[in-house]
Design a protein around this motif. Structure first.
Motif, mmCIF file in Angstrom:
data_model
loop_
_atom_site.group_PDB
_atom_site.id
_atom_site.type_symbol
_atom_site.label_atom_id
_atom_site.label_comp_id
_atom_site.label_asym_id
_atom_site.label_seq_id
_atom_site.Cartn_x
_atom_site.Cartn_y
_atom_site.Cartn_z
ATOM 1 N N LEU A 30 0.778 -1.216 0.124
ATOM 2 C CA LEU A 30 -0.031 -0.019 -0.030
ATOM 3 C C LEU A 30 0.768 1.266 -0.090
ATOM 4 O O LEU A 30 0.683 2.303 -0.659
ATOM 5 C CB LEU A 30 -0.856 0.206 1.310
ATOM 6 N N GLN A 31 1.983 1.397 0.718
ATOM 7 C CA GLN A 31 2.707 2.270 0.861
ATOM 8 C C GLN A 31 3.502 2.639 -0.235
ATOM 9 O O GLN A 31 4.044 3.708 -0.676
ATOM 10 C CB GLN A 31 3.809 2.330 2.088
ATOM 11 N N ALA A 32 3.740 1.536 -1.320
ATOM 12 C CA ALA A 32 4.332 1.568 -2.268
ATOM 13 C C ALA A 32 3.742 2.289 -3.558
ATOM 14 O O ALA A 32 4.171 2.809 -4.638
ATOM 15 C CB ALA A 32 5.100 0.471 -2.736
ATOM 16 N N LEU A 33 2.440 1.991 -3.582
ATOM 17 C CA LEU A 33 1.555 2.364 -4.589
ATOM 18 C C LEU A 33 1.195 4.013 -4.347
ATOM 19 O O LEU A 33 0.977 4.227 -3.147
ATOM 20 C CB LEU A 33 0.262 1.584 -4.432
ATOM 21 N N PRO A 34 1.035 4.644 -5.561
ATOM 22 C CA PRO A 34 0.722 6.068 -5.271
ATOM 23 C C PRO A 34 -0.574 6.256 -5.168
ATOM 24 O O PRO A 34 -1.590 5.442 -5.111
ATOM 25 C CB PRO A 34 0.745 6.389 -6.917
ATOM 26 N N LYS A 35 -0.943 7.429 -4.421
ATOM 27 C CA LYS A 35 -2.277 7.784 -3.772
ATOM 28 C C LYS A 35 -3.295 7.915 -5.131
ATOM 29 O O LYS A 35 -2.769 8.601 -6.061
ATOM 30 C CB LYS A 35 -2.214 9.091 -2.951
ATOM 31 N N GLY A 36 -4.329 7.344 -5.028
ATOM 32 C CA GLY A 36 -5.365 7.511 -6.113
ATOM 33 C C GLY A 36 -5.034 6.252 -7.050
ATOM 34 O O GLY A 36 -6.021 6.239 -8.008
ATOM 35 N N CYS A 90 -8.254 -5.530 0.305
ATOM 36 C CA CYS A 90 -9.982 -5.104 0.128
ATOM 37 C C CYS A 90 -10.634 -5.191 1.536
ATOM 38 O O CYS A 90 -11.674 -5.225 1.366
ATOM 39 C CB CYS A 90 -10.427 -6.519 -0.447
ATOM 40 N N LEU A 91 -9.926 -4.745 2.390
ATOM 41 C CA LEU A 91 -10.368 -4.516 3.808
ATOM 42 C C LEU A 91 -11.290 -3.546 3.711
ATOM 43 O O LEU A 91 -11.050 -2.551 3.564
ATOM 44 C CB LEU A 91 -9.246 -4.377 4.808
ATOM 45 N N GLY A 92 -12.628 -3.568 4.430
ATOM 46 C CA GLY A 92 -13.498 -2.632 4.426
ATOM 47 C C GLY A 92 -13.561 -2.208 5.878
ATOM 48 O O GLY A 92 -12.294 -1.954 6.258
ATOM 49 N N GLN A 93 -14.648 -1.427 6.298
ATOM 50 C CA GLN A 93 -14.748 -0.546 7.320
ATOM 51 C C GLN A 93 -14.532 -1.574 8.692
ATOM 52 O O GLN A 93 -15.782 -2.057 8.995
ATOM 53 C CB GLN A 93 -15.637 0.295 7.423
ATOM 54 N N VAL A 94 -13.579 -1.750 9.377
ATOM 55 C CA VAL A 94 -13.670 -2.905 10.401
ATOM 56 C C VAL A 94 -13.244 -1.901 11.610
ATOM 57 O O VAL A 94 -12.360 -1.209 11.700
ATOM 58 C CB VAL A 94 -12.111 -3.883 10.122
ATOM 59 N N GLU A 95 -14.265 -2.460 12.644
ATOM 60 C CA GLU A 95 -14.263 -1.704 13.805
ATOM 61 C C GLU A 95 -13.030 -1.966 14.610
ATOM 62 O O GLU A 95 -12.594 -3.082 14.509
ATOM 63 C CB GLU A 95 -15.601 -2.097 14.672
ATOM 64 N N ARG A 124 -0.847 -2.672 12.512
ATOM 65 C CA ARG A 124 -0.748 -2.796 11.125
ATOM 66 C C ARG A 124 -2.345 -2.927 10.376
ATOM 67 O O ARG A 124 -2.344 -2.215 9.404
ATOM 68 C CB ARG A 124 0.044 -3.929 10.535
ATOM 69 N N LEU A 125 -2.833 -3.560 10.963
ATOM 70 C CA LEU A 125 -4.164 -3.842 10.408
ATOM 71 C C LEU A 125 -5.021 -2.507 10.726
ATOM 72 O O LEU A 125 -5.709 -2.169 9.504
ATOM 73 C CB LEU A 125 -5.046 -4.953 11.506
ATOM 74 N N ARG A 126 -4.899 -1.727 11.617
ATOM 75 C CA ARG A 126 -5.454 -0.195 11.624
ATOM 76 C C ARG A 126 -4.886 0.716 10.558
ATOM 77 O O ARG A 126 -5.647 1.478 9.980
ATOM 78 C CB ARG A 126 -5.248 0.159 13.010
ATOM 79 N N ALA A 127 -3.501 0.353 10.289
ATOM 80 C CA ALA A 127 -2.951 1.433 9.535
ATOM 81 C C ALA A 127 -3.485 0.813 7.989
ATOM 82 O O ALA A 127 -3.798 1.878 7.075
ATOM 83 C CB ALA A 127 -1.226 1.200 9.618
ATOM 84 N N ILE A 128 -3.575 -0.254 7.750
ATOM 85 C CA ILE A 128 -4.137 -0.906 6.435
ATOM 86 C C ILE A 128 -5.559 -0.364 6.168
ATOM 87 O O ILE A 128 -5.892 0.236 5.101
ATOM 88 C CB ILE A 128 -4.065 -2.123 6.355
ATOM 89 N N ARG A 129 -6.489 -0.485 7.296
ATOM 90 C CA ARG A 129 -7.772 -0.013 7.348
ATOM 91 C C ARG A 129 -7.868 1.525 6.827
ATOM 92 O O ARG A 129 -8.690 1.957 6.165
ATOM 93 C CB ARG A 129 -8.590 -0.421 8.631
ATOM 94 N N ASP A 130 -7.022 2.351 7.692
ATOM 95 C CA ASP A 130 -7.088 3.727 7.398
ATOM 96 C C ASP A 130 -6.736 4.122 6.204
ATOM 97 O O ASP A 130 -7.214 5.084 5.565
ATOM 98 C CB ASP A 130 -6.373 4.465 8.562
ATOM 99 N N ALA A 152 -9.390 3.619 3.775
ATOM 100 C CA ALA A 152 -10.821 4.294 4.259
ATOM 101 C C ALA A 152 -10.154 5.716 3.530
ATOM 102 O O ALA A 152 -11.315 6.357 3.083
ATOM 103 C CB ALA A 152 -10.842 4.656 5.596
ATOM 104 N N ALA A 153 -9.063 6.176 3.517
ATOM 105 C CA ALA A 153 -8.653 7.549 3.003
ATOM 106 C C ALA A 153 -8.653 7.480 1.554
ATOM 107 O O ALA A 153 -8.352 8.686 0.799
ATOM 108 C CB ALA A 153 -7.355 7.894 3.666
ATOM 109 N N GLY A 154 -8.876 6.253 0.744
ATOM 110 C CA GLY A 154 -8.911 6.356 -0.821
ATOM 111 C C GLY A 154 -7.518 6.482 -1.171
ATOM 112 O O GLY A 154 -7.566 6.659 -2.422
ATOM 113 N N HIS A 155 -6.526 5.872 -0.430
ATOM 114 C CA HIS A 155 -5.273 5.745 -1.042
ATOM 115 C C HIS A 155 -5.287 4.894 -2.270
ATOM 116 O O HIS A 155 -4.601 5.223 -3.221
ATOM 117 C CB HIS A 155 -4.207 5.078 0.026
#
Length: 373
Positions: free
Chosen positions: A282-288, A307-312, A342-348, A351-354
């Motif tokens: 995710l961090q290697a891919l450009p935003k958008g 493909c992680l969705g909005q996980v509480e 890490r799971l929280r970082a991936i989800r966020d 969610a921010a549309g990275h």
């Protein structure tokens, strides 16, 4: 009932051809030119010797395996087992015999374990055929300081995580950090730097590695559809997907379908978790970026996380690592805490549309768990 470890006397490999000699090639995963296109060979790998190579015969269920090589459990050999899809398993012959005997008791006859009886027990439920083991190489490793290097790396990690609380046990190879550091050191010796590679030629060269801001990521950053390939355990992009490049019509169609580029994600599969892999990707891919995913085997676990969705938070907080019978309970609990972060970082990031995943093809993923990687 006698345990497998005491009853196993030898391992039978269904070999149809055996080669021996001083100049046998290394397994595909250890060849620098195969993994990344780099011609230089790591000094450690240059000293690894292949003593024998067994070409394995494929057998159908119920078919008698041919007379092949017999490896005595009392004289274990280090094996590199290669499959048709480019995956490689490194394991001692006695450990392999015990694993097969445990999973397939019917494969044991008078203390001899028939390797041809080992097949993926979940393959049929996934609509797949048997795993095709094609080759087994007997390796002889040089005597070097890799264990000491691993201990030093584990100590450095322990000092980062624990500060003054770091102790000798923190970097003992039986600890969580010690085992991880050893695998990290071994994987670091493999040719090819982990990361995102632009695949445009028949092979992947070191120059194809893309850091954030690389001009070759501009089309993807502009929103043009791109394809990302994620390999499985102990494999690499070309090992899993080389056939795509061999068929010019298929490759031309993919290039037209994905004007943002075709990329392979090279990643460590033993010393890093799928969560670590997914976050790095995710961090290697450009935003958008608008990407489609093609994954194989363990790569599907990485793809699922993209493909992680909005996980509480409460769901992520429930993530634990089983510490029963563990020697380093504190280390595993610390690892679980880091995985939750890490799971929280991936989800966020998602969610921010990275990035946006448009299509996802997952092949042979052990999504329901596996007993044998």
């Amino acid at each position: 009932m006698t345990s497998a470890s005491t009853s196993v006397q030898s391992l039978k490999l269904p070999s149809k051809e055996t080669r021996s000699g001083p100049d046998l090639p290394l397994p595909g995963l250890l060849r620098a030119t195969t993994r990344s296109g780099v011609s230089e060979v790591d000094p450690l790998l240059a000293e690894v010797k292949v003593e024998k190579v067994f070409t394995l015969a494929a057998t159908s269920r119920g078919e008698v395996a041919p007379e092949g090589a017999i490896l005595a459990a009392a004289e274990p050999e280090l094996l590199a087992l290669e499959t048709e899809d480019g995956s490689t398993l490194f394991i001692r012959s006695d450990a392999l015999a015990e694993a097969v005997a445990r999973l397939r008791p019917e494969a044991v006859m008078d203390g001899e374990v028939d390797f041809s009886q080992f097949r993926d027990p979940n393959a049929s439920t996934r609509g797949l055929g048997d795993v095709l083991w094609k080759m087994a190489s007997v390796l002889r490793l040089p005597s070097d300081g890799i264990v000491e290097e691993a201990k030093a790396q584990a100590l450095a990690w322990a000092q980062q995580k624990l500060g003054d609380q770091a102790t000798a046990k923190a970097y003992d190879l039986s600890s969580c950090l010690g085992a991880k550091a050893l695998m990290w050191k071994i994987e670091s010796r493999l040719a090819g730097r982990p990361g995102l590679y632009h695949w445009h030629d028949k092979t992947l060269a070191a120059g194809d590695h893309c850091l954030p801001g690389d001009p070759r990521l501009q089309a993807m950053a502009a929103g043009k559809p791109a394809l990302v390939l994620i390999h499985g355990t102990g494999s690499y992009t070309l090992g899993s997907y080389a056939d795509l490049r061999q068929h010019s019509a298929t490759w031309d169609m993919l290039q037209q379908q994905f004007p943002g580029g075709i990329f392979g994600f090279e990643h460590r599969t033993f010393s890093e978790s799928p969560q670590e892999n997914a976050l790095v990707l995710l961090q290697a891919l450009p935003k958008g970026a608008r990407i489609s995913l093609l994954t194989h085997s363990r790569g599907g676990l990485v793809g699922d996380l993209l493909c992680l969705g909005q996980v509480e938070d409460s769901v992520i907080d429930s993530y634990q690592i089983d510490t029963r019978d563990a020697d380093d309970v504190a280390g595993l609990e610390r690892e679980a805490q880091e995985e939750r972060a890490r799971l929280r970082a991936i989800r966020d990031l998602l969610a921010a549309g990275h990035v946006s995943v448009q299509r996802y093809v997952r092949v042979a993923s052990p999504a329901r768990g596996t007993r044998f990687l």
